[in-house]
Design a protein around this motif. Structure first.
Motif, PDB file in Angstrom:
ATOM      1  N   GLU A  17       0.835  -1.198   0.000  1.00  9.33           N
ATOM      2  CA  GLU A  17       0.000   0.000   0.000  1.00  9.33           C
ATOM      3  C   GLU A  17       0.876   1.258   0.000  1.00  9.33           C
ATOM      4  O   GLU A  17       0.628   2.199  -0.760  1.00  9.33           O
ATOM      5  N   HIS A  18       1.909   1.256   0.820  1.00 10.16           N
ATOM      6  CA  HIS A  18       2.812   2.401   0.894  1.00 10.16           C
ATOM      7  C   HIS A  18       3.492   2.644  -0.459  1.00 10.16           C
ATOM      8  O   HIS A  18       3.563   3.789  -0.936  1.00 10.16           O
ATOM      9  N   ALA A  19       3.974   1.591  -1.088  1.00 13.31           N
ATOM     10  CA  ALA A  19       4.643   1.727  -2.388  1.00 13.31           C
ATOM     11  C   ALA A  19       3.683   2.258  -3.448  1.00 13.31           C
ATOM     12  O   ALA A  19       4.056   3.123  -4.260  1.00 13.31           O
ATOM     13  N   LEU A  20       2.451   1.762  -3.446  1.00 16.54           N
ATOM     14  CA  LEU A  20       1.467   2.241  -4.421  1.00 16.54           C
ATOM     15  C   LEU A  20       1.111   3.704  -4.176  1.00 16.54           C
ATOM     16  O   LEU A  20       0.940   4.479  -5.123  1.00 16.54           O
ATOM     17  N   ASN A  21       1.000   4.090  -2.903  1.00 15.03           N
ATOM     18  CA  ASN A  21       0.722   5.492  -2.590  1.00 15.03           C
ATOM     19  C   ASN A  21       1.895   6.382  -2.975  1.00 15.03           C
ATOM     20  O   ASN A  21       1.692   7.499  -3.475  1.00 15.03           O
ATOM     21  N   ASP A  22       3.119   5.897  -2.780  1.00 15.45           N
ATOM     22  CA  ASP A  22       4.305   6.654  -3.218  1.00 15.45           C
ATOM     23  C   ASP A  22       4.297   6.848  -4.732  1.00 15.45           C
ATOM     24  O   ASP A  22       4.601   7.937  -5.228  1.00 15.45           O
ATOM     25  N   LEU A  23       3.943   5.793  -5.454  1.00 14.43           N
ATOM     26  CA  LEU A  23       3.873   5.892  -6.914  1.00 14.43           C
ATOM     27  C   LEU A  23       2.818   6.917  -7.328  1.00 14.43           C
ATOM     28  O   LEU A  23       3.054   7.731  -8.218  1.00 14.43           O
ATOM     29  N   ARG A  24       1.662   6.872  -6.665  1.00 19.34           N
ATOM     30  CA  ARG A  24       0.597   7.832  -6.996  1.00 19.34           C
ATOM     31  C   ARG A  24       1.083   9.264  -6.757  1.00 19.34           C
ATOM     32  O   ARG A  24       0.877  10.148  -7.594  1.00 19.34           O
ATOM     33  N   ALA A  26       4.141  10.385  -6.712  1.00 11.38           N
ATOM     34  CA  ALA A  26       5.249  10.745  -7.605  1.00 11.38           C
ATOM     35  C   ALA A  26       4.821  10.888  -9.058  1.00 11.38           C
ATOM     36  O   ALA A  26       5.379  11.692  -9.796  1.00 11.38           O
ATOM     37  N   SER A  27       3.832  10.085  -9.478  1.00  9.67           N
ATOM     38  CA  SER A  27       3.508  10.041 -10.904  1.00  9.67           C
ATOM     39  C   SER A  27       2.067  10.408 -11.250  1.00  9.67           C
ATOM     40  O   SER A  27       1.760  10.661 -12.410  1.00  9.67           O
ATOM     41  N   GLY A  28       1.205  10.375 -10.256  1.00  8.53           N
ATOM     42  CA  GLY A  28      -0.210  10.621 -10.527  1.00  8.53           C
ATOM     43  C   GLY A  28      -0.955   9.384 -10.992  1.00  8.53           C
ATOM     44  O   GLY A  28      -2.136   9.445 -11.301  1.00  8.53           O
ATOM     45  N   ILE A  29      -0.268   8.246 -11.060  1.00  8.01           N
ATOM     46  CA  ILE A  29      -0.910   6.997 -11.487  1.00  8.01           C
ATOM     47  C   ILE A  29      -1.668   6.415 -10.301  1.00  8.01           C
ATOM     48  O   ILE A  29      -1.085   6.142  -9.255  1.00  8.01           O
ATOM     49  N   ALA A  30      -2.969   6.211 -10.465  1.00  5.46           N
ATOM     50  CA  ALA A  30      -3.793   5.642  -9.407  1.00  5.46           C
ATOM     51  C   ALA A  30      -3.396   4.185  -9.165  1.00  5.46           C
ATOM     52  O   ALA A  30      -3.096   3.459 -10.119  1.00  5.46           O
ATOM     53  N   PRO A  31      -3.379   3.761  -7.899  1.00  7.75           N
ATOM     54  CA  PRO A  31      -3.029   2.372  -7.601  1.00  7.75           C
ATOM     55  C   PRO A  31      -3.851   1.352  -8.401  1.00  7.75           C
ATOM     56  O   PRO A  31      -3.297   0.397  -8.934  1.00  7.75           O
ATOM     57  N   ALA A  32      -5.147   1.573  -8.511  1.00  8.85           N
ATOM     58  CA  ALA A  32      -5.990   0.618  -9.254  1.00  8.85           C
ATOM     59  C   ALA A  32      -5.577   0.553 -10.720  1.00  8.85           C
ATOM     60  O   ALA A  32      -5.542  -0.530 -11.315  1.00  8.85           O
ATOM     61  N   SER A  33      -5.242   1.682 -11.318  1.00  8.19           N
ATOM     62  CA  SER A  33      -4.809   1.695 -12.719  1.00  8.19           C
ATOM     63  C   SER A  33      -3.495   0.953 -12.893  1.00  8.19           C
ATOM     64  O   SER A  33      -3.319   0.187 -13.849  1.00  8.19           O
ATOM     65  N   PHE A  34      -2.569   1.168 -11.962  1.00 12.94           N
ATOM     66  CA  PHE A  34      -1.273   0.497 -12.030  1.00 12.94           C
ATOM     67  C   PHE A  34      -1.444  -1.017 -11.883  1.00 12.94           C
ATOM     68  O   PHE A  34      -0.878  -1.796 -12.654  1.00 12.94           O
ATOM     69  N   ILE A  35      -2.236  -1.434 -10.916  1.00 20.19           N
ATOM     70  CA  ILE A  35      -2.465  -2.864 -10.690  1.00 20.19           C
ATOM     71  C   ILE A  35      -3.132  -3.493 -11.903  1.00 20.19           C
ATOM     72  O   ILE A  35      -2.747  -4.586 -12.342  1.00 20.19           O
ATOM     73  N   THR A  36      -4.117  -2.808 -12.478  1.00 19.93           N
ATOM     74  CA  THR A  36      -4.790  -3.321 -13.680  1.00 19.93           C
ATOM     75  C   THR A  36      -3.791  -3.484 -14.823  1.00 19.93           C
ATOM     76  O   THR A  36      -3.794  -4.500 -15.525  1.00 19.93           O
ATOM     77  N   GLN A  37      -2.909  -2.507 -15.001  1.00 20.60           N
ATOM     78  CA  GLN A  37      -1.908  -2.577 -16.073  1.00 20.60           C
ATOM     79  C   GLN A  37      -0.962  -3.758 -15.859  1.00 20.60           C
ATOM     80  O   GLN A  37      -0.678  -4.522 -16.790  1.00 20.60           O
ATOM     81  N   ILE A  38      -0.482  -3.932 -14.638  1.00 19.36           N
ATOM     82  CA  ILE A  38       0.453  -5.023 -14.335  1.00 19.36           C
ATOM     83  C   ILE A  38      -0.209  -6.374 -14.584  1.00 19.36           C
ATOM     84  O   ILE A  38       0.383  -7.272 -15.194  1.00 19.36           O
ATOM     85  N   ILE A  39      -1.443  -6.533 -14.125  1.00 19.35           N
ATOM     86  CA  ILE A  39      -2.139  -7.807 -14.304  1.00 19.35           C
ATOM     87  C   ILE A  39      -2.423  -8.054 -15.783  1.00 19.35           C
ATOM     88  O   ILE A  39      -2.248  -9.172 -16.273  1.00 19.35           O
ATOM     89  N   THR A  40      -2.828  -7.022 -16.503  1.00 20.03           N
ATOM     90  CA  THR A  40      -3.107  -7.171 -17.936  1.00 20.03           C
ATOM     91  C   THR A  40      -1.847  -7.598 -18.689  1.00 20.03           C
ATOM     92  O   THR A  40      -1.890  -8.506 -19.534  1.00 20.03           O
TER      93      THR A  40
END
Length: 81
Positions: A17-24, A26-40
């Protein structure tokens, strides 16, 4: 806005959760969008794992062959970048 995508709930360890929030932040990428991209992007491996697990019930050698092919494909794709 409604979405046609399937929603699921997952439990995340605090460090994820902390890493995903850091990414959001730093980059504006929502955690759900990032997770969806990785899984896809991982879909071929997920499908290969499902196929290997089904094969494992009948033929261990076939299961290893399926996994070997999936890993070889992943390694080849990794060297293309």
């Amino acid at each position: 806005m409604p979405t046609k995508l399937k929603r699921i709930s997952i439990c995340l360890p605090p460090e994820v959760e902390h890493a995903l929030n850091d990414l959001r932040e730093a980059s504006g990428i929502a955690p759900a969008s990032f997770i969806t991209q990785i899984i896809t992007e991982s879909l071929p491996m997920i499908q290969a794992l499902a196929k290997a697990n089904r094969a494992l019930m009948h033929d261990q050698a076939e299961a290893f062959e399926v996994l070997g092919q999936a890993l070889a494909t992943a390694m080849h794709q990794g060297t293309e970048t």
